[in-house]
Design an enzyme around this catalytic site. Structure first.
Site, mmCIF file in Angstrom:
data_model
loop_
_atom_site.group_PDB
_atom_site.id
_atom_site.type_symbol
_atom_site.label_atom_id
_atom_site.label_comp_id
_atom_site.label_asym_id
_atom_site.label_seq_id
_atom_site.Cartn_x
_atom_site.Cartn_y
_atom_site.Cartn_z
ATOM 1 N N GLY A 271 19.858 -15.209 40.376
ATOM 2 C CA GLY A 271 20.680 -14.820 41.557
ATOM 3 C C GLY A 271 21.895 -12.946 40.713
ATOM 4 C CB CYS A 272 20.652 -10.792 39.790
ATOM 5 S SG CYS A 272 20.953 -9.264 38.886
ATOM 6 N N GLY A 273 22.137 -10.311 43.116
ATOM 7 C CA GLY A 273 22.119 -9.374 44.231
ATOM 8 C C GLY A 273 23.869 -8.270 43.910
ATOM 9 C CE LYS B 136 30.854 -18.117 52.526
ATOM 10 N NZ LYS B 136 30.839 -17.590 51.683
ATOM 11 C CE LYS C 276 34.661 -18.518 52.880
ATOM 12 N NZ LYS C 276 34.584 -16.621 53.809
ATOM 13 C CB ALA D 11 16.743 -16.909 37.621
ATOM 14 C CD GLU E 258 25.625 -10.105 54.110
ATOM 15 O OE1 GLU E 258 24.782 -9.896 53.972
ATOM 16 O OE2 GLU E 258 26.716 -10.628 53.646
#
Length: 427
Positions: A12-14, A106, A206, A45, A191
């Site tokens: 992940g590369c957000g 989470k 959480k 990835a 979001e």
């Protein structure tokens, strides 16, 4: 210092992943000194390899996350994809290959943490997840390690920055829910699809993780009672102000008085403005931990965002890498108590109930009778009337949530009650 580098795979590369990669690159030398060995980003990835990613060598990028997670030369896998799948499959493949895992996931931990812990134990590997709860705030590790010799009885906190921002705006500016949500979205706190935040799913995940750690038992998100903030109205905010309170979305995990069960819940509640949580503003998080010996501890700070979450991920990475260098392991799952999770109805709370009623003699007596019939003691009553209409504001003493809910349903059936204008728990 060990010269062979420890190899790290980043899944992940957000927003968070790109920040993790940046810190690993810009602080490479410092990280090596802290760990006792160099750390090398061996692969990243991604879903869209053609997207510009400044600071990350193009040859490190791959769309084959499974191959990267299972590479035999990888020492640590960092998972910041999120969601249940493919994250679960990728983490399990990493353990099968002998790698340790750092995750911020989470939702997965709250849904199936037991499977991940079992796989880590079988592989003799570490599973660290500080970033899964409360962003940069050190919370998981203090509870798993610093308080390991104490008995934690209660965890209470604001664990979602988006909802805290919205409720803070409604309180401080008089904005409506939608107006405050729009502002949160414009500022990047919410979001594009804010459901997980405003409906309480994020905070419930959480709460499940913290309850499991605090009480040494397995708690899943499905066992956490959940209410979001979409129904919080201007009347709720105004009612709280008149009582010297503020409305917050709280996550509350408690051990029962007899120690034989636990409860975990997420819902809006009124709390006194004088309470430390009452002063938590903007998108900040704050969590109280109450333990026998340590007493009341408060953890406060930014609970979301790329940089704060990446800070927690890097802290875990350093800890895991130190364990690898020194030949040790971090703490695993502690679920020896196997305590049941009691339903919300068994929880004792107070209620704020605002009723629109007919302005005539006998209505107050009818309302009081309903409370008495359900065994709910009334603390205060305020009544105002005008032109045939009136409002009654009732604040109760503590009673079971089931009794309070039944009382409210009975009140709705009274012909003299035109409607329930506001209804909220009071902590």
């Amino acid at each position: 210092m060990r010269t062979r580098p420890l190899k790290v795979a980043l899944l992940g590369c957000g927003t968070v992943g790109s920040e993790v990669a940046r810190i690993m690159t810009t602080q490479r030398d410092d990280l090596a000194q802290r760990i006792g060995a160099p750390v090398e980003l061996a692969g990243v990835a991604v879903r869209r390899p053609g997207r510009p990613r400044p600071g990350i060598a193009p040859e490190l990028l791959t769309t084959d996350a499974e191959e990267l997670a299972a590479r035999p030369d990888i020492d640590v896998v960092i998972e910041v994809i999120g969601g249940i799948e493919p994250s679960r499959t990728l983490i399990l493949k990493a353990f099968e290959a002998g790698a340790s895992v750092v995750t911020a996931n989470k939702a997965l931990l709250a849904a199936d943490g037991a499977t991940l812990h079992a796989a880590a134990a079988k592989a003799g590997a570490d599973l660290y997840y500080e970033a899964a709860v409360a962003g940069a705030i050190p919370l998981i590790r203090p509870m798993r390690e610093s308080l390991a010799g104490d008995k934690v009885n209660r965890v209470l906190g604001i664990m979602n920055g988006t909802t805290n921002f919205i409720l803070d705006r409604m309180d401080s500016t008089g904005a409506g829910f939608q107006e405050a949500l729009d502002e949160a979205t414009a500022l990047g706190y919410a979001e594009a699809d804010p459901t997980a935040d405003i409906e309480g799913f994020d905070a419930a995940a959480k709460a499940a993780i913290l309850a499991g750690i605090a009480f040494h038992t397995r708690v899943t998100a499905d066992e956490v009672y959940r209410e979001g903030i979409t129904e919080v109205s201007a009347a709720d905010i105004a009612g709280a102000k008149k009582m010297g309170c503020v409305v917050k979305l709280l996550a509350i995990c408690e051990r029962s008085a007899d120690g034989e069960s636990v409860t975990a819940r997420v819902h809006p509640a009124m709390i006194p403005r004088s309470h430390p949580l009452g002063g938590v503003r903007e998108a900040y998080n704050a969590v109280f931990v109450e333990a026998d010996a340590a007493g009341r501890l408060m953890f406060y700070g930014p609970g979301a965002g790329g940089a704060p979450t990446a800070s927690a991920v890097l802290g875990d990475l350093v800890a895991v890498c130190r364990n690898l260098v020194n030949g040790g392991r971090g703490p695993g799952e502690s679920a020896y108590t196997e305590l049941p999770v009691s339903p919300m109805g068994s929880v004792t709370t107070r209620y704020y109930v605002s009723l629109d009623v007919e302005d005539r003699a006998g209505v107050l007596a009818q309302v009081a009778t309903v409370f008495a019939e359900h065994g709910v003691s009334v603390d205060t009553v305020n009544q105002r009337g005008h032109d045939g209409e009136a409002s009654l504001v009732v604040v109760t003493h503590r009673a079971t949530d089931a009794a309070l809910s039944a009382t409210v349903e009975a009140l709705r059936r009274l012909t003299s009650v035109r409607g329930v204008a506001s209804l909220m728990r009071v902590e």
